[in-house]
Each structure stands twice: as C-alpha cells, then as structure tokens.
Design an enzyme around this catalytic site. Structure first.
Site, PDB file in Angstrom:
ATOM      1  N   ASP A 161      33.168  86.696  50.810  1.00 47.28           N
ATOM      2  CA  ASP A 161      33.608  87.859  50.041  1.00 47.28           C
ATOM      3  C   ASP A 161      32.420  88.708  49.642  1.00 47.28           C
ATOM      4  O   ASP A 161      32.486  89.938  49.682  1.00 47.28           O
ATOM      5  CB  ASP A 161      34.370  87.417  48.795  1.00 47.28           C
ATOM      6  CG  ASP A 161      34.664  88.598  47.882  1.00 47.28           C
ATOM      7  OD1 ASP A 161      35.419  89.481  48.316  1.00 47.28           O
ATOM      8  OD2 ASP A 161      34.121  88.666  46.766  1.00 47.28           O
ATOM      9  N   SER A 183      39.759  89.878  47.877  1.00 42.41           N
ATOM     10  CA  SER A 183      38.449  89.787  47.248  1.00 42.41           C
ATOM     11  C   SER A 183      38.578  89.235  45.828  1.00 42.41           C
ATOM     12  O   SER A 183      37.851  88.321  45.432  1.00 42.41           O
ATOM     13  CB  SER A 183      37.793  91.167  47.238  1.00 42.41           C
ATOM     14  OG  SER A 183      36.571  91.134  46.533  1.00 42.41           O
ATOM     15  N   LYS A 187      37.763  84.639  44.664  1.00 42.43           N
ATOM     16  CA  LYS A 187      36.850  84.108  43.653  1.00 42.43           C
ATOM     17  C   LYS A 187      37.603  83.242  42.642  1.00 42.43           C
ATOM     18  O   LYS A 187      37.059  82.277  42.108  1.00 42.43           O
ATOM     19  CB  LYS A 187      36.107  85.252  42.973  1.00 42.43           C
ATOM     20  CG  LYS A 187      34.997  85.799  43.875  1.00 42.43           C
ATOM     21  CD  LYS A 187      34.385  87.092  43.390  1.00 42.43           C
ATOM     22  CE  LYS A 187      35.272  88.273  43.687  1.00 42.43           C
ATOM     23  NZ  LYS A 187      34.604  89.576  43.608  1.00 42.43           N
TER      24      LYS A 187
END
Lengths: 431, 431
Positions: A161, A183, A187
C-alpha cells in the site's frame, strides 16, 4: 506470470484473480515490479475500476504484503478507529482513552499529516517525551497492560500500500474509489483489530468535498470491510467547518485535554466533544460491549464525566514516555474580530487548513518540518449570531507578520451575512 | 503546467493541446518527467486513444524533441523508406541503391532487429567494415556525394520517442494505433525527407497479423503523414510467408546482392525482387521523378537490369567503409526435405522467424548478441507443388544439434497437403 499480462488484463477490463493481486502486491512491496509498470496498472485500474471482489482481494493482498499485528491473547473486543482526515480532527486523542477506559482493547496505527488534514502522530509529538515509534512487540505489550497503544506507521505494515499510495499521488490516480477503500482497509486488516470504526469526513476541509462522493466511499468501505470479515461501523461527519475550536498540533492536544479534564468549553469545543461521544457510543455498541445504543451512550458519557477517560489518558501518555503536559506555545497571538454584525454562514475548513499550513503548522511536501506550536482557535460556528468587533478567531503564530496574514485570510473563511443561517449538521450518517 | 494535470486530462478523455504534448515530449527526452508518470499517461492514452490532431501533434513534438536532419542544399526529391518489419525483409538493401541510382536523394535511419523482425543495421553489420554509426554531418556529406546514406538510430533523433517506445514495450501499451503511428512517423519527420514510402507488413511474421489491423495502421500513417505535410505513400504487403528465400543476416545480404547483381534467382528470391521493383516504382512516381506508374516501373527495371543499382550499391558500401563482400558463413548446413507430396499451403513466417532466433540469428532481449552467419533459406512458396523428399529449406547453423532442431521446427512451418493451394498475394494494397 509476467506482470505485463496482469497490466494487459486490467487494460482490457478483465477481472483479476486473487493470485494476480498477490503478485502485484508482492512485487510492489519488494520492489521487483518497477514503478512504471505499477503506474500503468494503476491507470488501467482507475479507468476500469476494481469490482467488489477485486477490491477485497487487493485489500487482503496489501495487508499480507508485510508484517501484521497479531493481537492473540489480548482481551477482546479489539478495536481500531480511522478518520479520512479533516481540519481540527483530534478525535482519536479523546476517543482512544475513552474506549480503553470502557474496557475495549484499542490498538491504532496513525499517520503524519499532509496537506490540510492533520495527523495524530504530529499532534502527539507536541507532548514532551511522547513516543510514536513503538515496535509491534511494544504495541502488544502495552495494549496488554493498559488496553491502549498507538504508533506511527511502521514501514513493514502493508508495504505494498505504501508503494502504491505514493505512486497514486503522482500519477493522477488518487481518486479511484476501490483504490482508496483498499488503501484504508489494508492498514486496518494488518493492524489486527476486528471492530473498525471509520469516520468519513465530508466537506471543504476533507478529501471528499461533496456528500455523494463521501457516500460512495462509505458504501465501499462498508461492503469491502464486510467481505473481509471485519466488523465495520461508519460515521459520515461534517468537515465543512473545522472540528472543534483548535486547529494546529499543540492547540489540538490542549483542546482534547480540556475535553477529557472537564474544563469549560466554548461552543466549537462542545461540538467536538459531542462527536467523541457519538463515535464512542457507536463503537461500544458495535463491539458488543453494550447491548443498545442508549446504554453505549450512557457508558461513554460516564467514562468522560467521571474522569475515567482522563485517567486512562494519563496512563497512556506515561506508558508511551510523556514527561509533562507543557505543550509548546507560539509567541504571537492575534485576535480576529468580525468586520460586521450578522450570522455566520460559513467557516471554511479548507481556508482555515491552508492558513495553518502557511503559519508553519502543516506540510505542503512530505519532507517539510512543522511548527507544533502555531495554529488557530476558531470561536464561532455556522449559525452563530455575531456582533461587529466580536472575537471570531485567535491566531497563534511565530511572527507578527505571519499572524497578520493569517488573520486577513481568516476573514475570508468566516462569512457573516445579515440573514440568519442554519447550523451545519455534525453527524450526517451513523451506522 | 504540472504533468499530473496532463495525465488527468487524458485519464478523463479530454483532448491535449500541442503545448501539452510538447511538455510531454520535452520531459520524456530530458528525463525530467519520471517514467512512472509517462507510464500512467501511456495507459490513459491507450484507453482514450489520441485523435487525429493529437496524433499529428505528438508526432511533431517527438520529432522536435531532439536533433533533426537538415537536408537543405541536397538535390531534391528527398526520400525515406520504412517497413513495419517482417521475416526476411531485406528490401532496403536493394531499394535504397536502386532509388539513388535513379537520381533520388535517399537518407535513412534504420533500427536493429528485435524479436522475429530483423533490422537493416544488423544485416549490414555482416558486411566487413560497414559502418552504421554515421553522424548527422557524415550522413549529409555522404548523401551530397553519392545520393545515399544510411545510419543506425542516433540517440539524439526523436529522443522522446525512444523513451516512450521503451516504456510502451514494458507497460502493455504497445498496441495503441495512434502511438504506433506517431512513433514511426516522428523518426521520419526528424530524418528530414519529404517523400516517405511505408511498407506495412501483414501476416503471421509481422506485428499486424490480420488485414483489418494492418489497414487501420496504414490509414493512420496516411492521414497523419498528410496532416504533417509529408508526401506519404503506402504499400501493404504479405508477411504470412517469409519475404524472399533468405532469413538471417548475412544470408539476406547475399540474397540482396544476388538480386542487384542479376544472379539466377529461385522463385522465393524472384518474389522479393518483384517487391523491390514495385516499391521502387511507387517511390519514383510519388517523388515526382516519373509522371506515370508505367514510366516509374520501367525506370526501376532498367536501373536493376542495367547494373546501375549494383554500381550505386558498391559506391554506397565503399562510402560507408565496407572492405569486402566476404560475408560470415555458418559451419553447418542441413537440408530440409518435404515429408510428403502435395501442395504448399503455408510457410509460416512466424515459426521461421522464431527458428532463426533459436539458431542465434535474432534477439529475444535487446541486449542479446547475434550470430550473423546463421539462418534459413526457404526454397518453396505457398501454392508450389512439391514431391516427397524434395528440398524445401536449408538450415545454416553453428552446431549440428541446433541445425537438427531447426530442421524439425521448419517441417511444422511448411504445411504440405494433397489439394492444390492458391499462392499468397504479394501486394495487398499500393497507393
């Protein structure tokens, strides 16, 4: 498989397999696929947007491209929170200790600010001694001990990413909804939490300026999160005017402390406190800790009013190395006065954000250093009645000249007209 | 203008101005626009193809991105020739001296071969002493003296095309017709000639495998050439079977010498000779030197039959440093015999091309070195009647093992069936 064949497939609008996207992410993470091939793929994926399955697969592949935080052994529920970013958005500083005080395990990776949206890591670096570079092991140990840990983004977390995000930024492919969704969520997946609360900001001070776009992003985050087995809850909240009174790193930490410590608040800070409570209630209900929204709201209010949240905050700051609450202060203060009487029709968050950048409190480029002490306190809300000469903002600056420039610019951000104006809704959607 | 805005414009399907394309080409030429941004633009331009005006503007901007050959002072007409590439295509070796012998000024930049299509520069490097690295000044001086000069591509000629071409090759954006057209024509514009003869190859041994695609390319070349003020003539010719008998660098030079020197030719070499005469006639007419196609054809035939073309060839080779015609010869020869009797239905140029690469006579990668001596002589044409055991090809190889492999592969390329087959048309279109 040659990566060119994967580029060609997306170019021709064909669907990627999970394996294609794993090849992409592995190559993006270890540098074996050159930037120009990734850039060609990004443009193809912009023009032939990934479908729901591909978006979930890309998210998974990006999360798996590096280290993942393994929270096994920590008390459940495991919670993470993310905001798409806005001007004056210091919500995490209140929300995280509040949730931990209620018994949730809260583990969060935060970023640095870029452009008009601030970053939690920058804000916390105005606290003397506060460390934002915890290793995964330190994160886990601290979360086990006090139920809360926060760190800056580690290089090894979702490295694919990181590469793709940096390339999107310079190849006019930022605005692809599936790429934005994957994206953000990659995370979160790598961060290990199960319940994720996402605050999608909407308005002039946010990435999504209009409701329609913000709704599309929220829908994408919700459906992709679900496909990944995450317990995702979403708020869509106003970012047309700044959130709270303070905009600027140390000033925002002070405002968060004021809320936690039960200090008297102006109407702007009250609005920020309300968002913290709403998001806390949403999270407590989502995590399963409270059976109804009413119970969750009551628990959140109690944690804040009783001082439990502030105690947790103190524990947290100490655990991460904070030595005092002596925040940096800017030498110059300049009061901005309303030029006429009437009602506030607009406090333009985007202009306020740029003004803080110009004061030195934000970054135009990733490599810029920032002045943590400078910023602006906004003292009025859309809908407020103001008198000519009334204080509508205070500038905190390093030099008199920059304070003066900021004050002039703020008079363009705060629009006062004779006719009454309705206040902005704070919460546009919450589920 | 930020190049990201130019990427975004094409991403959104908007039309570029000449100025946009000049910025692109300047940045591609001097390296100031990074490869990943160019790659994103290429994919956007692949998916939103450039229109006719943009294609002409891009061609012009690429030609102007570096040095240009200025032919001022040389006798007109100035002629250049380009083939889209094929297996056994050594036409330039005969056509250039033939045209120069007729009084045209012929100035040509040639490339090296990649994949199954050979390159004139490689072929000529099998001639001892022949230089293919003439500077622009040497080109002009030689053209002034003998009416003919040929060089390899100089780094400074259309450098933007060089950058974009290399990137297209690795980003799955080769197949965009406007990008192909502008790449071909930019080098012609930079080369300075006014009359350009383009030979668009069509068939298994060419880049364009089917008639429809080749027609689209021919149309694009014609209309863009016209928009640029070039006197463009186009032939579309067969590349389903190899052109001529010889495939392989030194072997092809020998075949060209045989044609120029009036040696007895087999039917394959006769077919090659016919293409040279047709293209010569087209060029002589196009350049205005001959008023009708019949006169042009007669002039071309005379130049070849009289030995004038061969004299010019000798002059040319000497001018560019050739010291002898002792071409390298491969140590192994292996005759390939028909396995059955019947009619030849196919001599697959693509297979023949790959077989020569495997013998070491072509490049898979740009950095490969090649064996100039190896190759194949094809001894039959589609439509020919053959007897079992008849020689249909000869392999020229470095080792016995590779000769054997090549011979086996050739038996797949040469398809013999009992029923009669019609010969392939040599010239599909000529105007």
């Amino acid at each position: 498989v040659d990566f060119q064949e994967i580029i060609a497939a997306k170019r021709d609008g064909r669907e990627h397999s999970l394996s294609d996207l794993e090849i992409l992410c592995k190559g993006a993470a270890d540098g074996s696929i050159p930037d120009y091939q990734l850039a060609a793929w990004l443009m193809a994926a912009y023009l032939h947007p990934l479908n729901a399955t591909e978006t979930a697969d890309l998210t998974r592949a990006m999360a798996e491209s590096g280290e993942r935080l393994d929270l096994t052994g920590l008390p459940k529920p495991w919670v993470d929170k993310h905001s798409t970013g806005g001007v004056g958005d210091k919500t995490s500083l209140v929300l995280l200790p509040l949730l931990a005080a209620c018994g949730l395990t809260v583990v969060k990776m935060s970023g640095r600010g870029l452009g008009i949206t601030g970053g939690t890591v920058d804000k916390l670096s105005s606290v003397p001694g506060f460390r934002t570079d915890l290793s995964p092991e330190e994160m886990k140990a601290q979360a086990a001990k006090i139920g809360l840990a926060l760190t800056g983004q580690t290089p090894n977390l979702a490295p694919a990413d990181k590469t793709l995000y940096a390339l999107r930024d310079v190849t006019a492919t930022v605005g692809s909804m599936p790429l934005i969704v994957s994206s953000i969520l990659s995370k979160k997946v790598a961060g290990g939490a199960e319940t994720i609360v996402l605050d999608v900001k909407c308005g002039s001070g946010a990435f999504m300026k209009v409701r329609e776009e913000a709704t599309k992003l929220a829908d994408g985050l919700r459906s992709t999160g679900k496909a990944l087995g995450l317990n995702v809850r979403l708020a869509m909240t106003d970012m047309d005017q700044p959130l709270g009174s303070a905009v600027g790193n140390a000033l925002e930490v002070q405002e968060a402390l004021d809320v936690l410590q039960g200090k008297p608040l102006n109407s702007c800070a009250e609005r920020f406190r309300e968002l913290c409570l709403s998001l806390a209630a949403l999270t407590l209900e989502a995590s399963g800790l409270c059976g109804t929204h009413e119970l969750a709201r009551a628990k959140a209010e109690d944690a804040l009013a009783s001082g439990k949240a502030e105690s947790k905050r103190a524990e947290w700051f100490e655990a991460q190395g904070a030595t005092s609450l002596d925040l940096p202060k800017a030498p110059q203060r300049l009061v901005v006065k309303a030029e006429g009487s009437g009602f506030v029709h607009r406090v333009d968050a985007e202009i306020v954000g740029h003004t803080v950048i110009d004061l030195g409190g934000g970054r135009k480029q990733k490599t810029d250093t920032i002045d943590l002490s400078v910023g602006i306190e906004i003292l009025c809300l859309v809908g407020d009645q103001v008198e000519q000469g009334q204080n509508v903002a205070t500038v905190h600056a390093h030099e008199e000249a920059s304070a003066q420039q900021a004050a002039e610019r703020l008079l363009q951000a705060v629009v006062v007209k004779p006719e009454p104006a309705a206040p902005n809704d704070l919460i546009l959607d919450l589920r």
